[in-house]
Design a protein around this motif. Structure first.
Motif, mmCIF file in Angstrom:
data_model
loop_
_atom_site.group_PDB
_atom_site.id
_atom_site.type_symbol
_atom_site.label_atom_id
_atom_site.label_comp_id
_atom_site.label_asym_id
_atom_site.label_seq_id
_atom_site.Cartn_x
_atom_site.Cartn_y
_atom_site.Cartn_z
ATOM 1 N N THR A 154 9.080 -0.678 3.583
ATOM 2 C CA THR A 154 9.092 -1.966 4.277
ATOM 3 C C THR A 154 8.285 -3.021 3.528
ATOM 4 O OG1 THR A 154 8.563 -3.113 6.337
ATOM 5 C CG2 THR A 154 7.191 -1.224 5.818
ATOM 6 N N ASP A 155 8.815 -4.234 3.595
ATOM 7 C CA ASP A 155 8.061 -5.354 3.044
ATOM 8 C C ASP A 155 6.930 -5.660 4.021
ATOM 9 O OD1 ASP A 155 7.511 -7.288 1.210
ATOM 10 O OD2 ASP A 155 8.790 -8.800 2.159
ATOM 11 N N TYR A 156 5.847 -6.279 3.528
ATOM 12 C CA TYR A 156 4.758 -6.613 4.451
ATOM 13 C C TYR A 156 5.180 -7.736 5.391
ATOM 14 C CZ TYR A 156 0.449 -8.402 6.334
ATOM 15 O OH TYR A 156 -0.504 -8.845 7.213
ATOM 16 N N ASP A 157 5.734 -8.797 4.804
ATOM 17 C CA ASP A 157 6.118 -9.958 5.605
ATOM 18 C C ASP A 157 7.605 -9.869 5.932
ATOM 19 O OD1 ASP A 157 6.161 -12.333 6.840
ATOM 20 O OD2 ASP A 157 5.632 -13.550 5.109
ATOM 21 N N VAL A 158 7.933 -9.561 7.197
ATOM 22 C CA VAL A 158 9.350 -9.333 7.525
ATOM 23 C C VAL A 158 9.822 -10.321 8.598
ATOM 24 C CG1 VAL A 158 11.053 -7.485 7.711
ATOM 25 C CG2 VAL A 158 8.670 -6.893 7.363
ATOM 26 N N GLY A 159 9.638 -11.585 8.363
ATOM 27 C CA GLY A 159 10.177 -12.618 9.261
ATOM 28 C C GLY A 159 9.565 -12.600 10.646
ATOM 29 N N ASP A 160 10.024 -11.694 11.504
ATOM 30 C CA ASP A 160 9.530 -11.682 12.888
ATOM 31 C C ASP A 160 8.287 -10.824 13.072
ATOM 32 O OD1 ASP A 160 10.716 -9.249 12.496
ATOM 33 O OD2 ASP A 160 11.729 -9.196 14.437
ATOM 34 N N GLY A 161 7.670 -10.411 12.007
ATOM 35 C CA GLY A 161 6.446 -9.608 12.130
ATOM 36 C C GLY A 161 6.002 -9.122 10.758
ATOM 37 N N PRO A 212 6.710 9.214 6.263
ATOM 38 C CA PRO A 212 5.915 8.505 5.259
ATOM 39 C C PRO A 212 6.466 7.094 5.012
ATOM 40 C CG PRO A 212 7.092 10.376 4.290
ATOM 41 C CD PRO A 212 7.377 10.401 5.746
ATOM 42 N N VAL A 213 5.544 6.133 5.020
ATOM 43 C CA VAL A 213 5.949 4.726 4.858
ATOM 44 C C VAL A 213 5.413 4.175 3.536
ATOM 45 C CG1 VAL A 213 5.752 2.403 5.840
ATOM 46 C CG2 VAL A 213 5.915 4.377 7.366
ATOM 47 N N ILE A 214 6.269 3.429 2.840
ATOM 48 C CA ILE A 214 5.838 2.736 1.621
ATOM 49 C C ILE A 214 5.863 1.241 1.926
ATOM 50 C CG2 ILE A 214 6.392 2.250 -0.803
ATOM 51 C CD1 ILE A 214 7.732 5.084 -0.815
ATOM 52 N N LEU A 215 4.741 0.586 1.714
ATOM 53 C CA LEU A 215 4.630 -0.835 2.022
ATOM 54 C C LEU A 215 4.669 -1.638 0.723
ATOM 55 C CD1 LEU A 215 3.814 -2.680 4.608
ATOM 56 C CD2 LEU A 215 1.594 -2.750 3.495
ATOM 57 N N ILE A 216 5.522 -2.683 0.725
ATOM 58 C CA ILE A 216 5.607 -3.546 -0.456
ATOM 59 C C ILE A 216 5.120 -4.921 -0.045
ATOM 60 C CG2 ILE A 216 7.174 -4.569 -2.164
ATOM 61 C CD1 ILE A 216 9.034 -2.203 -1.741
ATOM 62 N N THR A 217 4.344 -5.549 -0.891
ATOM 63 C CA THR A 217 3.875 -6.885 -0.508
ATOM 64 C C THR A 217 3.789 -7.844 -1.691
ATOM 65 O OG1 THR A 217 2.079 -8.117 0.513
ATOM 66 C CG2 THR A 217 1.458 -6.146 -0.697
ATOM 67 N N ALA A 218 4.007 -9.105 -1.374
ATOM 68 C CA ALA A 218 3.843 -10.133 -2.406
ATOM 69 C C ALA A 218 2.446 -10.728 -2.304
ATOM 70 C CB ALA A 218 4.887 -11.228 -2.206
ATOM 71 N N TYR A 219 1.751 -10.374 -1.212
ATOM 72 C CA TYR A 219 0.419 -10.960 -0.982
ATOM 73 C C TYR A 219 -0.669 -9.899 -1.109
ATOM 74 C CZ TYR A 219 3.721 -14.017 1.351
ATOM 75 O OH TYR A 219 4.789 -14.770 1.626
ATOM 76 N N GLY A 220 -0.682 -9.234 -2.224
ATOM 77 C CA GLY A 220 -1.663 -8.167 -2.417
ATOM 78 C C GLY A 220 -3.087 -8.676 -2.329
ATOM 79 N N SER A 221 -3.894 -7.985 -1.588
ATOM 80 C CA SER A 221 -5.312 -8.334 -1.520
ATOM 81 C C SER A 221 -6.085 -7.053 -1.269
ATOM 82 C CB SER A 221 -5.564 -9.317 -0.373
ATOM 83 O OG SER A 221 -5.355 -8.650 0.850
ATOM 84 N N LYS A 222 -7.382 -7.136 -1.543
ATOM 85 C CA LYS A 222 -8.220 -5.963 -1.337
ATOM 86 C C LYS A 222 -8.204 -5.566 0.146
ATOM 87 C CE LYS A 222 -12.630 -4.347 -2.934
ATOM 88 N NZ LYS A 222 -13.979 -4.758 -3.263
ATOM 89 N N GLU A 223 -8.224 -6.603 0.981
ATOM 90 C CA GLU A 223 -8.277 -6.358 2.425
ATOM 91 C C GLU A 223 -7.011 -5.619 2.902
ATOM 92 O OE1 GLU A 223 -7.631 -9.658 4.888
ATOM 93 O OE2 GLU A 223 -7.691 -8.264 6.596
ATOM 94 N N TYR A 254 1.639 2.033 -1.415
ATOM 95 C CA TYR A 254 1.432 0.596 -1.345
ATOM 96 C C TYR A 254 1.766 0.009 -2.710
ATOM 97 C CZ TYR A 254 -1.529 -3.633 -1.241
ATOM 98 O OH TYR A 254 -2.014 -4.903 -1.319
ATOM 99 N N LEU A 255 2.688 -0.958 -2.730
ATOM 100 C CA LEU A 255 3.096 -1.558 -4.000
ATOM 101 C C LEU A 255 3.020 -3.072 -3.909
ATOM 102 C CD1 LEU A 255 6.336 0.389 -5.046
ATOM 103 C CD2 LEU A 255 4.110 0.505 -6.154
ATOM 104 N N GLU A 256 2.499 -3.680 -4.969
ATOM 105 C CA GLU A 256 2.455 -5.145 -4.988
ATOM 106 C C GLU A 256 3.594 -5.669 -5.840
ATOM 107 O OE1 GLU A 256 -1.396 -6.615 -6.116
ATOM 108 O OE2 GLU A 256 -2.376 -5.444 -4.553
ATOM 109 N N PRO A 313 5.284 -8.259 -8.443
ATOM 110 C CA PRO A 313 6.483 -7.515 -8.841
ATOM 111 C C PRO A 313 6.096 -6.083 -9.185
ATOM 112 C CG PRO A 313 5.678 -8.854 -10.661
ATOM 113 C CD PRO A 313 4.761 -9.100 -9.524
ATOM 114 N N PHE A 314 6.853 -5.136 -8.639
ATOM 115 C CA PHE A 314 6.494 -3.733 -8.878
ATOM 116 C C PHE A 314 7.454 -3.116 -9.889
ATOM 117 C CE2 PHE A 314 9.284 -3.951 -5.236
ATOM 118 C CZ PHE A 314 10.281 -3.054 -5.577
ATOM 119 N N ASP A 315 7.002 -2.022 -10.468
ATOM 120 C CA ASP A 315 7.830 -1.301 -11.434
ATOM 121 C C ASP A 315 8.805 -0.414 -10.639
ATOM 122 O OD1 ASP A 315 8.871 0.361 -13.314
ATOM 123 O OD2 ASP A 315 6.967 1.233 -13.972
ATOM 124 N N PRO A 316 10.109 -0.574 -10.820
ATOM 125 C CA PRO A 316 11.069 0.229 -10.051
ATOM 126 C C PRO A 316 10.835 1.735 -10.209
ATOM 127 C CG PRO A 316 12.196 -1.493 -11.257
ATOM 128 C CD PRO A 316 10.787 -1.523 -11.725
#
Ligand code: ADP
Length: 366
Positions: free
Chosen positions: A65-72, A89-100, A113-115, A117-120
């Motif tokens: 799942t992407d981190y930012d998914v429109g309605d949540g 098991p869930v893999i989270l992808i995000t464009a807003y990577g942060s330490k937090e 957890y992948l930020e 642009p990630f390596d396919p």
């Protein structure tokens, strides 16, 4: 397009693994589907609401799942899984990577957890690991359940077994001093011996279930083992028209628990006899050779071999392809016993026939 493959070691035999991909970008959904869709069945959702609805309606092996998914956010989906008691098991992808964010993913036990642009390749590697973890989790759950049922089984079977045992003693008393046919005597001996074997296996299994005790270390010749195998499997082989041949190179001696090691070969041979039942040429052969620290057994049959995609599943508990009577435990029990003896067991994929190799510790020469 970058080509990468999801390891199929975790793939089910009957169906592909199912992965839910949640992202509100059509382009991203399409490229993720292209990337992993060849190896797994991909279902897509473009919002948290749609993702939840899909998860409620079906079984999945992993979620990307992407981190930012429109309605949540992806976290809403993860919270939903937790609340519903669904362990995927869930893999989270995000464009807003942060330490937090990274810390929050750890806190929520997110598998990966992948930020962007990630390596396919990295995503494929993570997904492959996630699918293996899911399969392992299922297998462990089934085993725990099986352990519980085994306890019940031992309890339930003890009563009829004791009764049979008492009746045999009664029968012996009735026959005492009477002239009985040698064949009847022979059959009675056989029933008594097999009953004693069942009781011994049950006693030891019960003890092992409780504590996992070590194997008894005895020294015995391979030929003694071969004779015991013949006693256990000879009749089944003859009935199936299978030629059973066992040969040892010289006088070889094993060290270990004779009964437990017999179980290894009985399991292997029963499978081999089943496997060649329909073959035009039906034979099963066991060859033992030694010389060093180990005695090496080649258990070979005239079957066609085992398909590559099944080979890595053979020793998994509860894996079976048998329509009737299969428990999927024979090879996993064999593997455990061999490991307890610090030996090795594997399927030899380079042999032209079906062949299992078992390496067991040889007795030291005096
Ligand atoms: P079960 O015999 O109850 O199925 P096992 O763990 O003994 O459980 O075997 C697992 C599976 O391995 C079998 O169902 C079969 O598909 C495969 N197998 C094992 N031995 C052979 C063999 N000699 N030839 C072909 N397939 C085999």
């Amino acid at each position: 397009m970058l080509v990468c493959r999801i390891s199929n070691s975790s793939r089910r035999i009957d169906s592909k693994k199912r992965v839910l991909v949640v992202d509100d970008s059509e382009t991203m959904l399409r490229s993720l589907k292209t990337l992993i869709g060849e190896d797994v069945e991909v279902v897509t959702a473009s919002s948290v609401t749609e993702g939840r609805r899909i998860l409620e309606g079906g079984c999945f092996d992993s979620v990307i799942t992407d981190y930012d998914v429109g309605d949540g956010t992806g976290f809403d989906l993860i919270d939903f899984l937790k609340e519903s008691g669904i362990e995927i098991p869930v893999i989270l992808i995000t464009a807003y990577g942060s330490k937090e964010l990274a810390v929050r993913t750890v806190q929520r036990h997110i598998f990966g957890y992948l930020e962007k642009p990630f390596d396919p390749e990295e995503l494929c590697r993570l997904l492959s690991q996630a699918l293996v973890q899911k399969t392992r989790g299922e297998s462990e759950r089934k085993l725990a359940d099986f352990g519980l049922r085994s306890g019940e089984f031992f309890h339930e079977i003890a009563t009829p077994l004791t009764l049979v045992d008492l009746k045999i003693v009664e029968l012996r008393t009735l026959l005492d001093g009477k002239a009985i046919e040698p064949r009847v005597e022979q059959l009675l001996d056989l029933v008594e011996a097999q009953l004693a074997r069942i009781k011994k296996i049950m006693r030891e299994s019960r003890e092992r279930l409780k504590a996992g005790g070590p194997a008894i270390e005895n020294v015995f010749p391979v030929n003694v083992l071969f004779r015991a195998i013949e006693e256990q499997c000879g009749l089944k082989a003859r009935r199936a028209g299978v030629a059973l041949k066992m040969e040892a190179e010289g006088r070889l001696e094993l060290v270990g628990d004779r009964e437990r090691l017999l179980q290894v070969f009985v399991n292997l041979l029963n499978n081999a006899i089943d496997a060649v039942a329909e073959a035009p040429d039906r034979w099963v052969r066991v060859r033992a050779s030694g010389g060093g620290e180990f005695i090496v057994f080649h258990v070979c049959d005239s079957g066609e071999g085992i398909p590559t995609e099944l080979q890595q599943l053979l020793f998994n508990p509860l894996f079976t392809t048998k329509k009737e009577g299969g428990t999927g435990l024979g090879l996993s029990i064999a593997s455990r016993i061999v490991k307890e003896h610090r030996g090795e067991i594997y399927y030899n994929s380079s042999s032209s026939n079906t062949e299992f190799v078992v390496k067991l510790p040889a007795a030291r020469k005096p």
